[in-house]
Write a protein that holds these residues in place. Structure first.
Motif, PDB file in Angstrom:
ATOM      1  N   TYR A  71       4.836  38.446  26.762  1.00  0.00           N
ATOM      2  CA  TYR A  71       5.929  39.063  26.019  1.00  0.00           C
ATOM      3  C   TYR A  71       7.197  39.233  26.853  1.00  0.00           C
ATOM      4  O   TYR A  71       7.156  39.776  27.959  1.00  0.00           O
TER       5      TYR A  71
ATOM      6  N   SER B 205       8.008  42.869  19.869  1.00  0.00           N
ATOM      7  CA  SER B 205       6.815  43.571  20.350  1.00  0.00           C
ATOM      8  C   SER B 205       5.811  42.549  20.853  1.00  0.00           C
ATOM      9  O   SER B 205       5.904  41.348  20.549  1.00  0.00           O
ATOM     10  N   THR B 206       4.842  43.040  21.608  1.00  0.00           N
ATOM     11  CA  THR B 206       3.771  42.167  22.096  1.00  0.00           C
ATOM     12  C   THR B 206       2.988  41.581  20.925  1.00  0.00           C
ATOM     13  O   THR B 206       2.645  40.395  20.920  1.00  0.00           O
ATOM     14  N   THR B 207       2.714  42.405  19.915  1.00  0.00           N
ATOM     15  CA  THR B 207       1.965  41.939  18.745  1.00  0.00           C
ATOM     16  C   THR B 207       2.694  40.798  18.054  1.00  0.00           C
ATOM     17  O   THR B 207       2.094  39.787  17.672  1.00  0.00           O
ATOM     18  N   GLU B 208       4.000  40.944  17.896  1.00  0.00           N
ATOM     19  CA  GLU B 208       4.770  39.892  17.238  1.00  0.00           C
ATOM     20  C   GLU B 208       4.770  38.606  18.058  1.00  0.00           C
ATOM     21  O   GLU B 208       4.633  37.507  17.517  1.00  0.00           O
TER      22      GLU B 208
END
Length: 328
Positions: free
Chosen positions: A182, A217-220
């Protein structure tokens, strides 16, 4: 094709041709082609496009490597040996004086050769080659030294290649690993996607690339990386369907180490926090619903796409490399 089935695959690159199929059919193809155009028949495939194909029929193994190319490249640049990793964690490519003049060295030529290796038989240098390639417009000495360091590693491990193990084809058997680093690029804070597709115990396709857009974000970032690797998977499924139309197509496991990205892929309800993600990435959910793929959590320690996104420790790097290349 005969009765809707592929009986031979012919690969053509400039003036090099090789055929894959039953030996009798391949020999007939050689004779027929030679009647129309004079050709030099070299027998069983050994060399093709700088790659060496080493078959062990008794053990059912096929190893593809580029040892000669790697050694000749190292000799061209005067590199005799290198470290045990292509790009040590301690090397900071962004640590240079902006006023420093560009290095008067054949940087682009070297990076181009490294990229060739990284895309053909050396996935272990894919991330390192991507990292130095970003500085091609104006390379500094730190980037030149880093590129030579990658070449030194390649020379040290020139014997390495990807080994595939044969067996009975009962269906589309693939394993997919995907990861993201990220906001790793300090200049524009874009993340890096890393993807790996394994089949018959060896890596058949992989990539290490900077994402096209900034994620929040890391999730994205992980979600975008999943979308990237699934494009490769869909292409491979189509190739498999063409070659073996009667083979089964089992659900393909995709291994991801971010729980948030996994939940997003399985959740049919659009979260208001994710509306800014481009619509193209939501085709992941359709593949999950159709049971074409299943996204499974895997611990970070055995996330084998990790070393395609960033520099790793020697132990972690060796673990992922040996798995991906099926080093014997």
């Amino acid at each position: 094709m005969e009765e809707g089935h592929v009986i031979m695959i012919i690969v053509v690159h400039v003036d090099d041709i090789f055929a894959v199929g039953q030996k009798e059919r391949c020999n007939k193809f050689d004779r027929d082609l030679n009647k129309m155009v004079p050709v030099k028949i070299l027998g069983e495939l050994r060399w093709y496009s700088a790659c060496f194909y080493d078959r062990d029929v008794e053990r059912g193994l096929l190893k593809i490597s580029e040892q000669r190319f790697a050694e000749e490249l190292a000799a061209e640049y005067g590199v005799e040996w290198g470290q045990s990793v292509p790009l040590p964690v301690s090397v900071k490519l962004s640590d240079f004086d902006v006023n420093e003049a560009s290095a008067d060295v054949p940087f682009r030529e070297l990076v181009g050769s490294l990229m060739w290796l990284a895309t053909q038989t050396r996935p272990d240098i894919a991330d390192a080659a991507r990292a130095v390639a970003r500085y091609c417009p104006s390379p500094k000495m730190v980037h030149w030294k880093a590129a030579l360091g990658i070449l030194g590693y390649v020379r040290r491990t020139s014997w390495m290649g990807i080994t595939f193990e044969g067996g009975v084809v009962t269906g589309m058997s693939m394993q997919v690993f995907v990861d993201a680093d990220y906001a790793s690029k300090a200049a524009d804070r874009r993340s890096v996607s890393g993807g790996l597709v394994m089949c018959v115990w060896g890596g058949v396709t992989w990539f290490s690339r900077t994402q096209k857009s900034v994620t929040l974000s890391t999730t994205e970032a992980e979600y975008v990386a999943i979308a990237d690797v699934l494009k490769e998977v869909l292409f491979l499924r189509q190739v498999w369907r063409f070659i073996l139309p009667d083979a089964s197509m089992p659900c393909i496991p995709v291994f991801e180490d971010n729980q948030g990205a996994i939940q997003n892929a399985h959740n049919p309800i659009i979260n208001s926090n994710l509306k800014h993600i481009d619509v193209m990435h939501h085709f992941i959910r359709e593949l999950v619903e159709r049971k074409d793929i299943t996204i499974t959590h895997v611990p970070t320690q055995v996330q084998h796409a990790d070393f395609l996104t960033k520099a790793s420790s020697k132990q972690s790097f060796a673990l992922h490399r040996d798995f991906m290349m099926n080093l014997q």
